[in-house]
Design a protein around this motif. Structure first.
Motif, PDB file in Angstrom:
ATOM      1  N   PRO A  84     -12.409   1.745   8.233  1.00 23.57           N
ATOM      2  CA  PRO A  84     -11.198   2.569   8.239  1.00 23.57           C
ATOM      3  C   PRO A  84      -9.905   1.773   8.286  1.00 23.57           C
ATOM      4  O   PRO A  84      -8.854   2.273   7.891  1.00 23.57           O
ATOM      5  CB  PRO A  84     -11.362   3.441   9.485  1.00 23.57           C
ATOM      6  N   GLU A  85      -9.952   0.518   8.756  1.00 20.24           N
ATOM      7  CA  GLU A  85      -8.732  -0.290   8.790  1.00 20.24           C
ATOM      8  C   GLU A  85      -8.144  -0.486   7.399  1.00 20.24           C
ATOM      9  O   GLU A  85      -6.935  -0.681   7.242  1.00 20.24           O
ATOM     10  CB  GLU A  85      -9.015  -1.661   9.422  1.00 20.24           C
ATOM     11  N   ARG A  86      -8.992  -0.400   6.368  1.00 19.80           N
ATOM     12  CA  ARG A  86      -8.528  -0.602   4.993  1.00 19.80           C
ATOM     13  C   ARG A  86      -8.008   0.680   4.369  1.00 19.80           C
ATOM     14  O   ARG A  86      -7.752   0.709   3.157  1.00 19.80           O
ATOM     15  CB  ARG A  86      -9.666  -1.147   4.130  1.00 19.80           C
ATOM     16  N   THR A  87      -7.822   1.727   5.140  1.00 23.94           N
ATOM     17  CA  THR A  87      -7.428   3.008   4.553  1.00 23.94           C
ATOM     18  C   THR A  87      -6.065   3.502   5.006  1.00 23.94           C
ATOM     19  O   THR A  87      -5.622   4.555   4.553  1.00 23.94           O
ATOM     20  CB  THR A  87      -8.465   4.098   4.871  1.00 23.94           C
ATOM     21  N   TRP A  88      -5.389   2.789   5.909  1.00 23.53           N
ATOM     22  CA  TRP A  88      -4.063   3.244   6.320  1.00 23.53           C
ATOM     23  C   TRP A  88      -3.233   2.052   6.770  1.00 23.53           C
ATOM     24  O   TRP A  88      -3.745   1.001   7.127  1.00 23.53           O
ATOM     25  CB  TRP A  88      -4.144   4.303   7.421  1.00 23.53           C
ATOM     26  N   TYR A  89      -1.913   2.245   6.744  1.00 24.75           N
ATOM     27  CA  TYR A  89      -0.981   1.204   7.138  1.00 24.75           C
ATOM     28  C   TYR A  89       0.368   1.845   7.440  1.00 24.75           C
ATOM     29  O   TYR A  89       0.629   2.995   7.077  1.00 24.75           O
ATOM     30  CB  TYR A  89      -0.825   0.145   6.039  1.00 24.75           C
ATOM     31  N   MET A  90       1.238   1.085   8.106  1.00 24.96           N
ATOM     32  CA  MET A  90       2.587   1.527   8.417  1.00 24.96           C
ATOM     33  C   MET A  90       3.566   0.770   7.530  1.00 24.96           C
ATOM     34  O   MET A  90       3.359  -0.411   7.225  1.00 24.96           O
ATOM     35  CB  MET A  90       2.906   1.286   9.884  1.00 24.96           C
ATOM     36  N   GLU A  91       4.659   1.458   7.144  1.00 25.78           N
ATOM     37  CA  GLU A  91       5.573   0.852   6.177  1.00 25.78           C
ATOM     38  C   GLU A  91       6.997   1.373   6.381  1.00 25.78           C
ATOM     39  O   GLU A  91       7.211   2.539   6.704  1.00 25.78           O
ATOM     40  CB  GLU A  91       5.105   1.181   4.755  1.00 25.78           C
ATOM     41  N   THR A  92       7.966   0.486   6.186  1.00 24.71           N
ATOM     42  CA  THR A  92       9.374   0.853   6.114  1.00 24.71           C
ATOM     43  C   THR A  92       9.887   0.486   4.735  1.00 24.71           C
ATOM     44  O   THR A  92       9.643  -0.629   4.256  1.00 24.71           O
ATOM     45  CB  THR A  92      10.206   0.110   7.170  1.00 24.71           C
ATOM     46  N   VAL A  93      10.607   1.424   4.091  1.00 24.74           N
ATOM     47  CA  VAL A  93      11.113   1.193   2.734  1.00 24.74           C
ATOM     48  C   VAL A  93      12.611   1.489   2.691  1.00 24.74           C
ATOM     49  O   VAL A  93      13.080   2.469   3.280  1.00 24.74           O
ATOM     50  CB  VAL A  93      10.405   2.086   1.695  1.00 24.74           C
ATOM     51  N   LEU A  94      13.345   0.648   1.986  1.00 24.15           N
ATOM     52  CA  LEU A  94      14.728   0.926   1.618  1.00 24.15           C
ATOM     53  C   LEU A  94      14.753   1.313   0.144  1.00 24.15           C
ATOM     54  O   LEU A  94      14.390   0.508  -0.726  1.00 24.15           O
ATOM     55  CB  LEU A  94      15.616  -0.299   1.843  1.00 24.15           C
ATOM     56  N   TRP A  95      15.151   2.560  -0.148  1.00 18.07           N
ATOM     57  CA  TRP A  95      15.232   3.066  -1.514  1.00 18.07           C
ATOM     58  C   TRP A  95      16.696   3.253  -1.898  1.00 18.07           C
ATOM     59  O   TRP A  95      17.522   3.643  -1.066  1.00 18.07           O
ATOM     60  CB  TRP A  95      14.569   4.444  -1.629  1.00 18.07           C
ATOM     61  N   VAL A  96      16.993   3.050  -3.187  1.00 16.69           N
ATOM     62  CA  VAL A  96      18.299   3.430  -3.731  1.00 16.69           C
ATOM     63  C   VAL A  96      18.068   4.206  -5.027  1.00 16.69           C
ATOM     64  O   VAL A  96      17.045   4.034  -5.695  1.00 16.69           O
ATOM     65  CB  VAL A  96      19.195   2.203  -4.013  1.00 16.69           C
ATOM     66  N   GLY A  97      19.013   5.057  -5.377  1.00 11.91           N
ATOM     67  CA  GLY A  97      18.945   5.734  -6.654  1.00 11.91           C
ATOM     68  C   GLY A  97      19.203   4.765  -7.787  1.00 11.91           C
ATOM     69  O   GLY A  97      19.962   3.800  -7.652  1.00 11.91           O
ATOM     70  N   SER A  98      18.560   5.005  -8.936  1.00 13.29           N
ATOM     71  CA  SER A  98      18.704   4.114 -10.086  1.00 13.29           C
ATOM     72  C   SER A  98      18.527   4.916 -11.368  1.00 13.29           C
ATOM     73  O   SER A  98      18.140   6.091 -11.345  1.00 13.29           O
ATOM     74  CB  SER A  98      17.668   2.982 -10.018  1.00 13.29           C
ATOM     75  N   SER A  99      18.802   4.260 -12.502  1.00 13.96           N
ATOM     76  CA  SER A  99      18.591   4.900 -13.796  1.00 13.96           C
ATOM     77  C   SER A  99      18.290   3.836 -14.841  1.00 13.96           C
ATOM     78  O   SER A  99      18.728   2.678 -14.724  1.00 13.96           O
ATOM     79  CB  SER A  99      19.815   5.722 -14.215  1.00 13.96           C
TER      80      SER A  99
END
Length: 271
Positions: A84-99
């Motif tokens: 089960p260790e290979r099935t979940w994780y914690m994450e922080t993301v910085l997103w910006v809008g783009s085109s």
């Protein structure tokens, strides 16, 4: 002698394919999000988007997203039972809008994860991943002293990497809104940058391209919890995110969604 065709596995291939850090496509995801949406300096945002990638329709918009991700790859659907260790994780993301050529999307500026398989897989998909620890409020409904998810509930998240506290965010839940009312660019598709340098010194990169992801099996909450939010960015000697420090906080959002990544498409290559 072994031919390349005899090796198995997505990355890296091996005689049996068992030891690949990432398993075969398609990849299946379900995610818990605590997102804080805010405005920042549009010139600073644009500096992360190399032409022909352009800022999005809200060029000053940034998302700080704390999340827990559950994932499976197609040749490892039994992993929840066997590892089960290979099935979940914690994450922080910085997103910006783009085109790109008029197509609106969102681009990952930086993300911090706590496991090897998601860091490697993210790089394949165009996510600029580094190791870090993400913690978010986790409320257990059978704990007599923990509040239920609802109006007035306070939730928080923070991120630590290489001994530095990077971010903190807090959200006070106030009301439910339709999922489709999540603010831009949360619901936009991905316009990611894949980059792999050449092993040859001073040579151009081996891979440098704008990619989108092909996805299906979308699912999400019917409603999302929205509320007031705050966010703090802390100076770092190893990171460059301080130029995106929040100006105005637009809101906080707590929700779940999921999808299957089938693969991707190269939209532009600088190589």
């Amino acid at each position: 002698m072994t031919s390349i065709d005899e090796l198995k596995g997505y990355a890296y291939p091996s005689p049996q394919g068992i030891s690949s850090v990432v398993g075969d496509l398609p990849w299946h995801f379900g995610t818990e999000h605590l997102d804080i949406v805010f405005t920042a300096d549009p010139k600073a945002i644009a500096s992360f988007l190399p032409e022909p990638l352009q800022p999005g329709e809200n060029p000053d918009r940034v998302i700080l997203s704390f999340g827990k991700w559950w994932s499976l790859w197609e040749n490892g659907l039994d992993l929840p039972a066997i590892n089960p260790e290979r099935t979940w994780y914690m994450e922080t993301v910085l997103w910006v809008g783009s085109s790109f050529e008029g197509k609106q999307g969102k681009t990952c500026i930086q993300t911090w994860v706590d496991n090897d398989f998601t860091m490697a897989r993210g790089m394949f998909m165009g996510f600029n991943k580094k190791l870090g620890q993400t913690v978010i409020t986790d409320l257990q409904p059978l704990n007599p002293k923990m509040p239920p998810i609802g109006k007035g509930t306070q939730m928080s998240g923070y991120t630590v990497s290489h001994g530095e506290r990077l971010f903190e965010g807090k959200v006070t839940l106030e009301k439910e809104i339709p999922y489709e009312d999540l603010p831009d660019p949360i619901l936009k598709g991905l316009l990611n940058i894949r980059y792999f340098p050449s092993i040859v010194r001073n040579a151009p990169p081996s891979v440098f391209e704008i990619v989108s992801l092909n996805m299906d099996n979308f699912r999400q909450n019917e409603t999302v919890w929205a509320g007031d939010a705050s966010a703090a960015f802390y100076p770092s000697v190893l990171e460059e995110y301080m130029v995106l420090e929040p100006r105005d906080i637009l809101g906080g959002y707590y929700f779940f969604n999921g999808a299957t990544v089938l693969g991707g498409e190269v939209l532009h290559s600088w190589v």
